[in-house]
Structure formats: C-alpha cells, structure tokens
Design an enzyme around this catalytic site. Structure first.
Site, PDB file in Angstrom:
ATOM      1  N   ALA A   1       0.862  -1.089   0.044  1.00  0.00           N
ATOM      2  CA  ALA A   1      -0.134   0.000  -0.053  1.00  0.00           C
ATOM      3  C   ALA A   1       0.893   1.312   0.114  1.00  0.00           C
ATOM      4  CB  ALA A   1      -0.751  -0.058   1.204  1.00  0.00           C
TER       5      ALA A   1
ATOM      6  N   GLU B   1       3.542   1.565  -6.126  1.00  0.00           N
ATOM      7  CA  GLU B   1       3.757   1.102  -4.860  1.00  0.00           C
ATOM      8  C   GLU B   1       4.096  -0.648  -5.131  1.00  0.00           C
ATOM      9  OE1 GLU B   1       4.241   2.444  -2.056  1.00  0.00           O
ATOM     10  OE2 GLU B   1       3.755   4.592  -2.567  1.00  0.00           O
TER      11      GLU B   1
ATOM     12  N   SER C   1     -10.766   5.281   8.752  1.00  0.00           N
ATOM     13  CA  SER C   1     -11.181   5.639  10.101  1.00  0.00           C
ATOM     14  C   SER C   1     -11.841   6.705  10.314  1.00  0.00           C
ATOM     15  CB  SER C   1     -10.030   5.598  11.202  1.00  0.00           C
ATOM     16  OG  SER C   1     -10.115   5.765  12.563  1.00  0.00           O
ATOM     17  N   PRO C   2     -13.289   6.995   9.654  1.00  0.00           N
ATOM     18  CA  PRO C   2     -13.812   8.062   9.442  1.00  0.00           C
ATOM     19  C   PRO C   2     -14.387   8.958  10.702  1.00  0.00           C
ATOM     20  CG  PRO C   2     -15.302   6.079   9.082  1.00  0.00           C
ATOM     21  CD  PRO C   2     -13.767   5.589   9.302  1.00  0.00           C
ATOM     22  N   GLY C   3     -14.022   8.263  11.835  1.00  0.00           N
ATOM     23  CA  GLY C   3     -14.175   9.125  12.995  1.00  0.00           C
ATOM     24  C   GLY C   3     -13.195  10.389  13.167  1.00  0.00           C
TER      25      GLY C   3
ATOM     26  N   GLU D   1      -8.872   9.695   5.330  1.00  0.00           N
ATOM     27  CA  GLU D   1      -8.063   8.881   4.346  1.00  0.00           C
ATOM     28  C   GLU D   1      -9.062   7.959   3.562  1.00  0.00           C
ATOM     29  OE1 GLU D   1      -4.400   5.799   4.107  1.00  0.00           O
ATOM     30  OE2 GLU D   1      -5.431   6.398   6.119  1.00  0.00           O
TER      31      GLU D   1
ATOM     32  N   GLU E   1      11.424   2.068   5.122  1.00  0.00           N
ATOM     33  CA  GLU E   1      10.508   1.054   5.204  1.00  0.00           C
ATOM     34  C   GLU E   1      11.248  -0.371   5.544  1.00  0.00           C
ATOM     35  OE1 GLU E   1       6.952   2.133   2.157  1.00  0.00           O
ATOM     36  OE2 GLU E   1       8.739   1.588   1.245  1.00  0.00           O
TER      37      GLU E   1
END
Length: 172
Positions: A69, A85, A106-108, A112, A133
């Site tokens: 990703a 990627e 994580s829409p709270g 993203e 990485e």
C-alpha cells in the site's frame, strides 16, 4: 458558525481542530486528520497464491502481515500510484489491474480513502522500498491468508477487508 484551525502539518497529514456551536449553544471542538489518500494492492500470483508483506510499523512497534500500500502523490492517478507502489514494495509488475472501489480508513478522525486494487498476471523484478521501510515480501496461499484474517494473525484492517472481499468475489 465554525472556526477551523490547522494545528500541525506533517509529511503526509494535516491536523485540524474545528470549533463550532451546537444547536443547544454548547461549544464543540473536533479534531480531524486530513490525508491525501492511499492505494492498497492485492498481488495475485496465481489462482491459489497472493503476495503479502511483513512490514514493521513503528507507530505500534509491531511487524504486521499486510498487503502492499502507499500514499498518493499530489495529482497522481490512482492506478499509477498502485503500479508504482507494487513495484517499489514487491518488485512485481502486473499486466492486469482491477479496482475493488474504496473504503474509509477511520472516518471518526481521518478523511483517508483507501483505494483497493487487485493486480494479476505478475512478473517478478527488483523491489526498491523507501529507506524508512522494513518490508519483506512473502508468498502465501490465499486459503492461508484468509485463515490468518479469521484467526486474528492478520490485524491490519485494509488487508483483512481486501482479502475477504476478493475471496468472496471468487466464490460468486
């Protein structure tokens, strides 16, 4: 009436605080993280095998089994990012690409969008991960990857979601 304050600008994210008045008159402060979006790639080696990465995640100080990703560059088309990627992280190039849509990470707290791709007809090559990485590609039977999702061995949400979606699509 709402006020928005940028409290931090990082390499990939921006943190904002919104302050607004609720209908009952109380003041509400909300933290939010702005992210440029990312791609997730499921490299399908053959009908029965997929490529995962052992990826050390510094935030949680744990090595996770994940799909490749990466974060979108400004103005970068989704599929171009996915191709870049995949090559960087695994060395593979894919002749066939398929979109599985997107999901919110994580829409709270975070805006993203994770754009999910399946890469097929792979050709092996040399990986070139970023200096920061620590990535180790591993070939796994799809059935084992699914079992790892169900047992909790794979803990990464984008990886679990993409693998289970793909496996379900293969059965239909």
């Amino acid at each position: 009436h709402m006020a928005r304050e940028i409290v931090h600008v990082g390499r990939k994210i921006r943190v904002e605080v919104d302050t607004f008045t609720a209908p009952d008159g109380t003041t509400i402060r909300r933290d939010l993280i702005r992210h440029p979006g990312a791609v997730v790639i499921l490299p399908v080696l053959d009908a029965g095998h997929v490529v995962l990465l052992r990826n050390h995640r510094f935030v949680i100080d744990e090595t996770l089994c994940e799909l490749p990703a990466g974060t979108l560059e400004p103005g970068e088309p989704l599929e171009e990012c996915a191709k870049r990627e995949l090559i960087e992280e695994t060395g593979y190039r894919a002749a066939q690409w398929r979109s599985l849509g997107f999901l919110y990470a994580s829409p709270g707290v975070l805006d993203e969008k994770l754009h999910l791709f399946v890469a097929e007809e792979l050709t092996a090559g040399e990986a070139s991960p970023e200096a920061c990485e620590q990535l180790e590609p591993v070939t796994v039977a799809l059935a084992d990857a699914i079992r790892m999702c169900l047992s909790g061995e794979i803990k990464d949400a984008k990886t679990i979601t993409t693998l289970l979606l793909w496996e379900r699509m293969q059965r239909q």
